[in-house]
Motif scaffolding. Structure first.
Motif, short mmCIF file in Angstrom:
data_model
loop_
_atom_site.label_atom_id
_atom_site.label_comp_id
_atom_site.label_asym_id
_atom_site.label_seq_id
_atom_site.Cartn_x
_atom_site.Cartn_y
_atom_site.Cartn_z
N CYS A 35 44.74 35.98 48.29
CA CYS A 35 43.33 35.66 48.48
C CYS A 35 43.06 34.23 48.00
O CYS A 35 43.42 33.88 46.87
CB CYS A 35 42.46 36.65 47.70
N ALA A 36 42.43 33.44 48.83
CA ALA A 36 42.13 32.05 48.47
C ALA A 36 41.03 31.98 47.40
O ALA A 36 40.94 31.00 46.68
CB ALA A 36 41.70 31.28 49.71
N ALA A 37 40.22 33.01 47.28
CA ALA A 37 39.12 32.99 46.32
C ALA A 37 39.55 33.43 44.92
O ALA A 37 39.18 32.78 43.93
CB ALA A 37 37.99 33.89 46.81
N CYS A 38 40.32 34.52 44.82
CA CYS A 38 40.63 35.05 43.49
C CYS A 38 42.12 35.15 43.18
O CYS A 38 42.50 35.46 42.05
CB CYS A 38 39.97 36.41 43.30
N GLY A 39 42.97 34.93 44.17
CA GLY A 39 44.41 34.97 43.94
C GLY A 39 45.04 36.35 44.05
O GLY A 39 46.25 36.50 43.87
N SER A 40 44.26 37.38 44.32
CA SER A 40 44.79 38.73 44.45
C SER A 40 45.74 38.82 45.64
O SER A 40 45.60 38.11 46.63
CB SER A 40 43.64 39.73 44.64
N THR A 41 46.71 39.71 45.54
CA THR A 41 47.63 39.94 46.65
C THR A 41 47.43 41.33 47.26
O THR A 41 48.21 41.75 48.10
CB THR A 41 49.10 39.80 46.18
#
Length: 59
Positions: free
Chosen positions: A39-45
């Protein structure tokens, strides 16, 4: 006769709930969509297919 374009599959970030269009690839004459790597916003995969998002969060 009009043509209806194919809509991409959508994915929801499990961390911040941002919605992404699936990443498209073209193989053997057909298009395939896959979830983003990160995710570009929070880094979650972690991503959930859009159609399953409501059931995922209420389960």
């Amino acid at each position: 006769m009009s043509h209806t374009p194919e809509l991409p599959e959508q994915y929801v970030c499990d961390g911040c709930h941002a919605v992404y269009a699936g990443t498209v690839s073209h193989e053997e004459g057909t298009y395939h969509y896959s979830k983003p790597d990160e995710c570009a916003a929070c880094g979650s995969t972690e991503f959930v297919p859009f159609e399953q998002y409501v059931r995922h969060k209420t389960a």
